[in-house]
Write an enzyme that holds these catalytic residues in place. Structure first.
Site, short mmCIF file in Angstrom:
data_model
loop_
_atom_site.label_atom_id
_atom_site.label_comp_id
_atom_site.label_asym_id
_atom_site.label_seq_id
_atom_site.Cartn_x
_atom_site.Cartn_y
_atom_site.Cartn_z
CG ASN A 12 -1.68 1.20 1.48
OD1 ASN A 12 -1.78 2.05 0.60
ND2 ASN A 12 -2.28 1.32 2.67
CG HIS A 98 -5.76 1.93 5.34
ND1 HIS A 98 -5.32 2.86 6.24
CD2 HIS A 98 -4.77 1.02 5.20
CE1 HIS A 98 -4.10 2.54 6.62
NE2 HIS A 98 -3.74 1.43 6.02
CD GLU A 100 -2.93 5.47 6.92
OE1 GLU A 100 -2.90 5.49 5.67
OE2 GLU A 100 -2.01 4.97 7.61
CD GLU A 170 -3.47 -2.50 7.40
OE1 GLU A 170 -2.38 -2.76 6.86
OE2 GLU A 170 -4.08 -1.44 7.23
N GLY A 176 2.64 2.04 10.88
CA GLY A 176 3.63 3.12 10.74
C GLY A 176 4.34 3.48 12.03
CB SER A 216 5.37 -2.16 11.90
OG SER A 216 4.99 -0.83 12.20
P1 PGA Z 1 2.90 0.11 7.71
O1 PGA Z 1 1.42 0.37 7.11
O2 PGA Z 1 3.43 -1.15 7.09
O3 PGA Z 1 3.68 1.34 7.33
O4 PGA Z 1 2.74 -0.03 9.20
C1 PGA Z 1 0.54 -0.69 6.88
C2 PGA Z 1 -0.76 -0.15 6.30
O5 PGA Z 1 -1.22 0.89 6.76
O6 PGA Z 1 -1.36 -0.76 5.38
#
Ligand code: PGA
Length: 255
Positions: A12, A98, A100, A170, A176, A216
């Site tokens: 992603n 997601h 976000e 997730e 992140g 992560s």
């Molecule tokens: P990350 O993000 O691997 O940077 O933790 C995963 C995601 O949000 O799909």
């Protein structure tokens, strides 16, 4: 790695990469991953780079995904992208819900459910994201949060649509942040998700559904995570932005 279901590892890219940068990244990924058949490899660039990336992956085994889509098929929806527009670029997968999008765009389970059905109606495979926040985990409510999200996002699908849906677990606190859920913590939630799908549909359907872990994921932890019985792939953010780290994640999960 012997797995019951074929692994699916998706990158992603989020709001990163200009067209020129996307071009460089996909060229590099093609050199490393073009002919991998034992794992489904998907990359999800921003909308603006789909055209360029699509031209590059067309003759490889790498598949294209988008990061979101509108629930509407077209019309007066300024700033939105329809499923038909995605299909023009041979997009096969779409990330929906997601964390976000849930946080910054207030996407609800009900909306994600509508988008999931719209994706299936156009033969796009949705990657439906669920996950608890740190506060929800620490207060011990995460099981209830996850089951509510799974039911809300997936209710009313046909069984065959459910089997073609990928669920991404997730944990928001691991995205992140460099903090990964331990393989055991992730497995526990993946098993819960599969049980919830079995309750909504049936055992046979739940056994076929692929559930990715995201948060992560790195070359160093991918294999251990994929070794868990109910973890069938990864949704990778930060480590998907570089050829080396993303291709190492995929390669480390091969037999
Ligand atoms: P990350 O993000 O691997 O940077 O933790 C995963 C995601 O949000 O799909």
């Amino acid at each position: 790695m012997e797995k019951e279901r074929k692994l699916i590892i998706a990158g992603n890219w989020k709001m990163n990469k200009t067209v020129a940068e996307a071009h460089d990244l996909v060229r590099g990924l093609k050199l490393e991953l073009a002919n991998i058949k034992d794992i489904d490899v998907v990359i999800c660039p921003p909308f603006t780079a789909l055209s360029e990336v699509s031209k590059e992956v067309i003759e490889s085994d790498i598949r294209l995904g988008a990061q979101n889509m509108s629930e509407h098929s077209g019309g007066a929806y300024t700033g939105d992208i329809s499923v038909l527009m995605l299909k023009e670029f041979l997009v096969r997968y779409v990330i929906l819900g997601h964390s976000e999008r849930r946080e910054y765009h207030k996407e609800s389970d009900a909306l994600i459910n509508i988008k999931t059905k719209a994706a299936h109606a156009a033969s796009l495979r949705p990657i439906v994201c669920v996950g608890e926040t740190l506060e929800e985990r620490e207060s011990g409510r995460f099981e209830e949060v996850i089951t509510t999200q799974v039911k809300g996002c997936l209710a009313g699908l046909e069984k065959n649509q459910m089997e073609e849906t990928i669920i991404a677990y997730e944990p928001v606190w691991a995205i992140g942040t460099g903090k990964t859920a331990s393989a055991e913590q992730a497995q526990e939630v993946h098993a819960l998700i599969r049980k919830t799908v079995a309750g909504l549909f049936d055992e046979a359907t739940a056994k076929r559904v692929r559930i990715q872990y995201g948060g992560s994921v790195k070359p160093a932890n991918a294999r251990e995570l994929m070794g868990q019985p109910d973890i069938d792939g990864a949704l990778v953010g930060g480590a998907a932005l570089e050829v080396r780290s993303f291709s190492d994640i995929v390669k480390n999960c091969l037999n």
